[in-house]
Design an enzyme around this catalytic site. Structure first.
Site, PDB file in Angstrom:
ATOM      1  N   HIS A  19       7.265  29.836-103.361  1.00 35.03           N
ATOM      2  CA  HIS A  19       6.021  30.565-103.228  1.00 35.03           C
ATOM      3  C   HIS A  19       5.529  29.759-102.067  1.00 35.03           C
ATOM      4  O   HIS A  19       4.850  28.705-102.038  1.00 35.03           O
ATOM      5  CB  HIS A  19       5.153  30.507-104.417  1.00 35.03           C
ATOM      6  CG  HIS A  19       4.142  31.304-104.118  1.00 35.03           C
ATOM      7  ND1 HIS A  19       3.843  32.419-105.023  1.00 35.03           N
ATOM      8  CD2 HIS A  19       2.982  31.210-103.132  1.00 35.03           C
ATOM      9  CE1 HIS A  19       2.644  32.732-104.391  1.00 35.03           C
ATOM     10  NE2 HIS A  19       2.303  32.387-103.486  1.00 35.03           N
ATOM     11  N   HIS A  21       4.139  30.704 -97.998  1.00 26.79           N
ATOM     12  CA  HIS A  21       3.830  31.917 -96.855  1.00 26.79           C
ATOM     13  C   HIS A  21       4.250  31.396 -95.610  1.00 26.79           C
ATOM     14  O   HIS A  21       4.203  30.088 -95.268  1.00 26.79           O
ATOM     15  CB  HIS A  21       2.259  32.310 -97.123  1.00 26.79           C
ATOM     16  CG  HIS A  21       1.998  32.972 -98.318  1.00 26.79           C
ATOM     17  ND1 HIS A  21       2.067  34.348 -98.560  1.00 26.79           N
ATOM     18  CD2 HIS A  21       1.641  32.524 -99.423  1.00 26.79           C
ATOM     19  CE1 HIS A  21       1.746  34.620 -99.731  1.00 26.79           C
ATOM     20  NE2 HIS A  21       1.352  33.662-100.265  1.00 26.79           N
ATOM     21  N   HIS A 203       2.423  38.980-106.133  1.00 24.83           N
ATOM     22  CA  HIS A 203       1.241  38.165-106.675  1.00 24.83           C
ATOM     23  C   HIS A 203       0.450  38.958-107.735  1.00 24.83           C
ATOM     24  O   HIS A 203       0.458  40.269-107.853  1.00 24.83           O
ATOM     25  CB  HIS A 203       0.419  38.014-105.701  1.00 24.83           C
ATOM     26  CG  HIS A 203       0.875  37.064-104.302  1.00 24.83           C
ATOM     27  ND1 HIS A 203       1.944  37.004-103.630  1.00 24.83           N
ATOM     28  CD2 HIS A 203       0.160  36.027-103.958  1.00 24.83           C
ATOM     29  CE1 HIS A 203       2.135  36.044-102.996  1.00 24.83           C
ATOM     30  NE2 HIS A 203       0.882  35.231-102.999  1.00 24.83           N
ATOM     31  N   GLU A 206      -4.190  35.801-110.343  1.00 24.33           N
ATOM     32  CA  GLU A 206      -4.617  34.571-109.684  1.00 24.33           C
ATOM     33  C   GLU A 206      -6.322  34.801-109.343  1.00 24.33           C
ATOM     34  O   GLU A 206      -6.991  34.235-110.205  1.00 24.33           O
ATOM     35  CB  GLU A 206      -4.184  34.607-108.169  1.00 24.33           C
ATOM     36  CG  GLU A 206      -4.773  33.299-107.131  1.00 24.33           C
ATOM     37  CD  GLU A 206      -4.444  33.401-105.970  1.00 24.33           C
ATOM     38  OE1 GLU A 206      -4.696  32.170-105.106  1.00 24.33           O
ATOM     39  OE2 GLU A 206      -3.888  34.597-105.434  1.00 24.33           O
ATOM     40  N   ASP A 285       0.140  27.865 -99.302  1.00 22.34           N
ATOM     41  CA  ASP A 285       0.144  27.579 -97.825  1.00 22.34           C
ATOM     42  C   ASP A 285      -0.499  25.951 -97.865  1.00 22.34           C
ATOM     43  O   ASP A 285      -1.606  25.869 -97.566  1.00 22.34           O
ATOM     44  CB  ASP A 285      -1.285  28.635 -97.487  1.00 22.34           C
ATOM     45  CG  ASP A 285      -1.078  29.977 -97.822  1.00 22.34           C
ATOM     46  OD1 ASP A 285      -0.159  30.483 -96.841  1.00 22.34           O
ATOM     47  OD2 ASP A 285      -1.394  30.638 -98.658  1.00 22.34           O
TER      48      ASP A 285
END
Length: 350
Positions: A19, A21, A203, A206, A285
């Site tokens: 995971h 980006h 995704h 979340e 990220d």
């Protein structure tokens, strides 16, 4: 946080990173340097006040997060910028003990600069192969659709991903704000990707709760779910995820930075692990949140009390859920066993 004196080195533990980006993998100094080269003004949150203070549980907070991300993406203007990003991401993963990196990208965000979707994806795949050769870290690409765009755009991306299945593309994803696009709207795109043999990894769970995850399972036949942490709000769904062996890509630092949970101790990592849910730790990220992959394992050890055998199992879960070639999976799993066979404290702590 302090690492126990007699602890095995976390950066020597073989693991897969599932995971991460594309733009969000960039090193902060690289962002600043490229912004200077291209004459792009960075807001203080990306320059001197880094990492930014974020919260995305409301529309305004998510807009600010997305705006910062878009500004960061704007510094990637040349093919050599793309190549640098991937090489440095692979170097960082090598330092973390990662044997396989699965980096997710929506080629639409770069297509206008690099002659369209196909040329953009080919540039990224070529850069990934070069980074793989330079670092020894295996790299697979996840083509990810944006749920804030029309589902027809997702179908176009799925068809593109299908063309490169087996040639560097290993999975198909769905990202961005769950509140602006339900998973079920993208079923056709995921059907195309699944038929091409790609891993389904949207995704979910979340910014929204169990319904989001349930749609990922029912409509998209998810093999993995990005984040998925709010599954804990439905014990029956937790049991289902565990029984079906669906891996949750949990990113503790991201969850706290974006306000999904107020404190690190509230992230349900231990609860889900103890419930038998497969977990792959990720960073989401790090350009915006700071800590990288080893820190997520350190959090598991020091905040949630994971023992070294449990950390080894987390690493195994990430490897098993990855799109890595079977030969590499076997090699990495053997490496996990070797790590666990080491005497604690035999190497510098990770």
């Amino acid at each position: 946080m302090e690492t126990p004196i007699a602890a095995r080195s976390l950066d020597r533990l073989p693991k897969a990173h599932l995971h991460l980006h594309f733009t969000g993998s960039m090193r902060h100094p690289t962002l600043v340097e490229l912004a200077g080269e291209h004459g792009i003004h960075l807001p203080q949150a990306l320059a001197t006040d880094w990492p930014p203070k974020l919260r995305a549980t409301d529309e305004r907070g998510w807009f600010r997060f997305q705006r910062l991300y878009d500004i960061a993406r704007s510094v990637l203007r040349r093919p050599e910028d793309i190549r640098r990003l991937l090489r440095e991401a692979a170097e960082d993963e090598r330092e973390a003990g990662t044997g396989w990196l699965e980096i997710q990208v929506d080629p639409s965000g770069y297509a206008a600069l690099f002659d369209g979707l196909t040329a953009t994806l080919e540039l990224i795949l070529d850069a990934a192969r070069a980074a793989e050769r330079d670092t020894g870290v295996g790299i697979g690409v996840m083509v990810a659709a944006n749920r804030t765009r029309h589902p027809l755009d997702a179908r176009a991306l799925a068809r593109l991903a299908r063309q490169y299945a087996g040639r560097g593309v290993v999975s198909f994803g769905l990202n961005n704000d769950e509140r602006r696009g339900r998973a079920r709207e993208f079923e056709a795109a995921f059907r195309i990707a699944r038929r091409a043999g790609l891993i389904s990894a949207p995704h979910g769970g979340e910014l929204q709760g169990p319904r989001s995850i349930r749609e990922c399972l029912d409509e998209l036949e998810a093999d993995r779910v990005g984040h998925g942490v709010r599954v804990v709000e439905d014990p029956h769904l937790v049991e289902r995820v565990a029984t079906q062996g669906v891996t949750l890509e949990i990113c503790p630092t991201s969850n706290v930075a974006l306000g999904v949970f107020e404190q690190m101790e509230h992230v349900p990592l231990r609860r889900l692990f103890d419930s038998g849910v497969p977990i792959a730790l990720g960073t989401d990220d790090p350009l915006l949140f700071g800590p990288r992959l080893v820190e997520q394992y350190r959090i598991a050890r020091e905040v949630f009390g994971f023992s070294d055998p449990e950390l080894a199992e987390l690493a195994r879960m990430s490897i098993r859920a990855s799109g890595a070639p079977e030969s590499l999976k076997k090699e990495m799993l053997a490496g996990v066993d070797s790590w666990l066979a080491e005497e604690p404290g035999a190497a510098p702590a990770g």
